[in-house]
Design a protein around this motif. Structure first.
Motif, mmCIF file in Angstrom:
data_model
loop_
_atom_site.group_PDB
_atom_site.id
_atom_site.type_symbol
_atom_site.label_atom_id
_atom_site.label_comp_id
_atom_site.label_asym_id
_atom_site.label_seq_id
_atom_site.Cartn_x
_atom_site.Cartn_y
_atom_site.Cartn_z
ATOM 1 N N VAL A 86 0.957 -1.203 0.417
ATOM 2 C CA VAL A 86 -0.049 0.229 0.054
ATOM 3 C C VAL A 86 0.932 1.321 0.317
ATOM 4 O O VAL A 86 -0.025 2.250 0.064
ATOM 5 N N GLY A 87 2.017 1.143 0.014
ATOM 6 C CA GLY A 87 3.092 2.480 -0.103
ATOM 7 C C GLY A 87 3.579 2.525 -1.385
ATOM 8 O O GLY A 87 4.496 3.795 -1.225
ATOM 9 N N LEU A 112 -1.997 -2.757 6.308
ATOM 10 C CA LEU A 112 -2.708 -1.210 6.200
ATOM 11 C C LEU A 112 -1.198 -0.476 6.157
ATOM 12 O O LEU A 112 -0.923 0.580 6.185
ATOM 13 N N THR A 113 -0.223 -0.576 7.424
ATOM 14 C CA THR A 113 0.958 -0.251 7.456
ATOM 15 C C THR A 113 2.052 -0.721 6.431
ATOM 16 O O THR A 113 3.131 0.258 6.894
ATOM 17 N N ARG A 166 -7.461 -5.485 19.186
ATOM 18 C CA ARG A 166 -8.059 -3.925 19.357
ATOM 19 C C ARG A 166 -8.467 -3.457 18.545
ATOM 20 O O ARG A 166 -9.876 -2.677 17.976
ATOM 21 N N LEU A 167 -7.402 -2.712 18.215
ATOM 22 C CA LEU A 167 -6.718 -1.737 17.079
ATOM 23 C C LEU A 167 -7.354 -2.038 15.861
ATOM 24 O O LEU A 167 -8.025 -0.583 15.565
ATOM 25 N N PHE A 168 -7.126 -2.805 15.740
ATOM 26 C CA PHE A 168 -7.683 -3.020 14.340
ATOM 27 C C PHE A 168 -9.409 -3.876 13.606
ATOM 28 O O PHE A 168 -9.249 -4.703 12.718
ATOM 29 N N SER A 169 -9.821 -4.124 14.659
ATOM 30 C CA SER A 169 -11.109 -4.947 15.010
ATOM 31 C C SER A 169 -12.350 -4.019 14.098
ATOM 32 O O SER A 169 -13.486 -5.241 13.945
ATOM 33 N N ALA A 170 -12.151 -2.948 13.910
ATOM 34 C CA ALA A 170 -13.738 -1.882 13.510
ATOM 35 C C ALA A 170 -13.945 -2.546 12.100
ATOM 36 O O ALA A 170 -12.722 -3.057 11.539
ATOM 37 N N ASN A 171 -14.837 -2.147 11.529
ATOM 38 C CA ASN A 171 -15.628 -2.977 10.516
ATOM 39 C C ASN A 171 -15.783 -1.684 9.508
ATOM 40 O O ASN A 171 -16.289 -1.658 8.284
ATOM 41 N N SER A 172 -14.535 -1.017 9.797
ATOM 42 C CA SER A 172 -14.297 0.285 8.410
ATOM 43 C C SER A 172 -13.300 1.327 8.818
ATOM 44 O O SER A 172 -12.742 0.916 9.766
ATOM 45 N N ILE A 173 -12.380 0.991 7.931
ATOM 46 C CA ILE A 173 -10.631 2.145 7.899
ATOM 47 C C ILE A 173 -11.394 3.138 8.728
ATOM 48 O O ILE A 173 -10.260 3.133 9.265
ATOM 49 N N ALA A 229 2.135 5.555 9.870
ATOM 50 C CA ALA A 229 2.787 4.528 8.941
ATOM 51 C C ALA A 229 1.651 4.906 8.093
ATOM 52 O O ALA A 229 1.393 4.464 6.510
ATOM 53 N N MET A 230 0.244 5.133 8.200
ATOM 54 C CA MET A 230 -0.381 4.478 7.238
ATOM 55 C C MET A 230 -0.815 6.374 6.659
ATOM 56 O O MET A 230 -1.787 6.252 5.491
ATOM 57 N N ARG A 231 -0.259 7.313 7.382
ATOM 58 C CA ARG A 231 -0.900 8.405 6.535
ATOM 59 C C ARG A 231 0.843 8.604 5.846
ATOM 60 O O ARG A 231 -0.508 9.534 4.838
ATOM 61 N N THR A 232 0.927 7.663 5.324
ATOM 62 C CA THR A 232 2.072 8.452 4.123
ATOM 63 C C THR A 232 1.454 6.770 3.221
ATOM 64 O O THR A 232 2.042 7.225 1.733
ATOM 65 N N LYS A 233 0.182 6.290 3.563
ATOM 66 C CA LYS A 233 -0.319 5.298 2.399
ATOM 67 C C LYS A 233 -1.303 5.505 1.231
ATOM 68 O O LYS A 233 -1.688 6.379 1.736
ATOM 69 N N SER A 234 -1.019 4.942 -0.088
ATOM 70 C CA SER A 234 -2.231 5.646 -0.324
ATOM 71 C C SER A 234 -3.162 5.334 -0.403
ATOM 72 O O SER A 234 -3.191 3.617 0.595
ATOM 73 N N PRO A 235 -4.460 6.334 0.080
ATOM 74 C CA PRO A 235 -5.705 5.838 0.393
ATOM 75 C C PRO A 235 -6.605 4.637 -0.505
ATOM 76 O O PRO A 235 -7.226 4.519 0.429
#
Length: 352
Positions: free
Chosen positions: A139-140, A166-167, A229-236, A259-265
């Motif tokens: 994703v980077g 994602l990271t 816990r932190l990556f359990s949501a059902n959406s980004i 890390a995610m701020r630098t990746k392609s949305p």
């Protein structure tokens, strides 16, 4: 023994093992089509060879395999006329490795990313040393975690696959063992002895259990329960919200957000959907889905821009379109997953 790919990959039968060695150390054993076709030919020969009880797969030099030839893919995509034959062959091989009847043992002593993951992770056993560095960083570069990422990543415990996707984070042997990416841990100095023992024995499982020394290798560094816990949501958006809420008291959450701020949305949005879909699919169907995504990715903006910024110019300043997750529409993501009509990926190891 030759199955093609001379200069890039070598094959031999030693005792009870068919041994495959990737021999492109200067290119960090990057996977090319010649290697893919040669491995497939070896599997054809060895599946009915009574001498070969299991297969050992390794890389020469400081990498198992750092992925695919990104510059070649960049030129292909930039031309506006990408060719998909390599990916058809690679994805079919990924699916075949995951369903091959004889045990496949990957000896991972160095970098393993992207395409290298695809030839290792679907086999029955993955042995990592303290030198192993694992990542799915796609994703980077405006791409997506392919080569079967949609199958193995969502099946890792504690949402660890979503975290990796994602990271793009790099992990070492302790965390790989904790999440199951690695099945065994063996010190680098003992990998040669392990290989010889595998060649001398008809029972790969017994040999691997005898050599396993995970307790003597560096432990996991990440809090896997917190990741769960932190990556359990059902959406980004939900994942981002949970990370934002936790960041002041959590180095892990803060690092993940950075890390995610630098990746392609777009890539992150596609990867999230890909892993959600992959939970419900077998490996062959995952590869069909990934081929649909691939075709759209190679025709789009993100991959060319990501490779330009990270690999070609090395400026690390990609301009993503859209620039934020809020701007990525559900319709845009859905378009990556639509059927390809007559161009669907259908054949796997001679089967539909």
């Amino acid at each position: 023994m030759s199955f093609g790919g001379e200069g890039d990959i070598e094959f031999e039968v030693r005792g009870s093992a068919g041994v495959i060695t990737m021999t492109r150390p200067k290119a960090l054993n990057a996977i090319n089509d010649r290697m893919v076709l040669a491995i497939d030919a070896a599997l054809d020969a060895w599946q009915s060879d009574a001498r070969v009880r299991h297969i050992v797969l390794k890389g020469e030099g400081r990498a198992f395999s750092a992925g695919g030839d990104l510059l070649a893919l960049y030129e292909m995509a930039k031309s506006g006329h990408p060719h998909y034959d390599f990916f058809r062959d690679e994805y079919a091989l990924n699916a075949r490795l995951g369903n091959f009847e004889k045990p496949i043992v990957a000896l991972i002593n160095g970098i393993i990313m992207g395409g290298g993951v695809g030839v290792a992770v679907h086999g029955r056993y993955r042995v990592m040393s303290e030198n192993a560095v694992f990542a799915m960083p796609e994703v980077g570069i405006g791409f997506f975690p392919d080569v079967g990422g949609s199958h193995f990543l969502p099946r890792l415990p504690n949402n660890f696959g979503m975290y990796l996707a994602l990271t793009g984070s790099r992990i070492r042997v302790g965390d790989a063992l904790a999440c199951g990416i690695a099945t065994h841990g063996v010190a680098a100095d003992n990998l040669g002895d392990l290989e010889e023992a595998l060649c001398a024995s008809e029972d790969a499982a017994a040999v691997l259990d005898r050599f396993d020394e995970r307790g003597a290798l560096p432990p996991a560094k990440l809090d896997h329960e917190a990741i769960g816990r932190l990556f359990s949501a059902n959406s980004i958006a939900g994942i981002i919200a949970d990370l934002e809420a936790a960041k002041d008291g959590s180095e892990l959450a803060n690092a993940a957000l950075e890390a995610m701020r630098t990746k392609s949305p777009t890539s992150m949005s596609v990867a999230f959907r890909q892993l959600q879909e992959g939970k419900k699919l077998n490996l062959a169907d995952c590869m069909r889905m990934e081929f649909r995504i691939l075709v759209r990715m190679l025709r789009g903006h993100e991959f060319v821009e990501g490779i330009r910024a990270v690999i070609v110019d090395k400026s690390n300043d990609p301009t993503w379109h859209p620039a934020s997750l809020d701007e990525v529409t559900a319709e845009a993501v859905d378009a990556y997953f639509q059927p390809l009509g007559d161009d669907e990926l259908t054949a796997f190891a001679g089967k539909t």
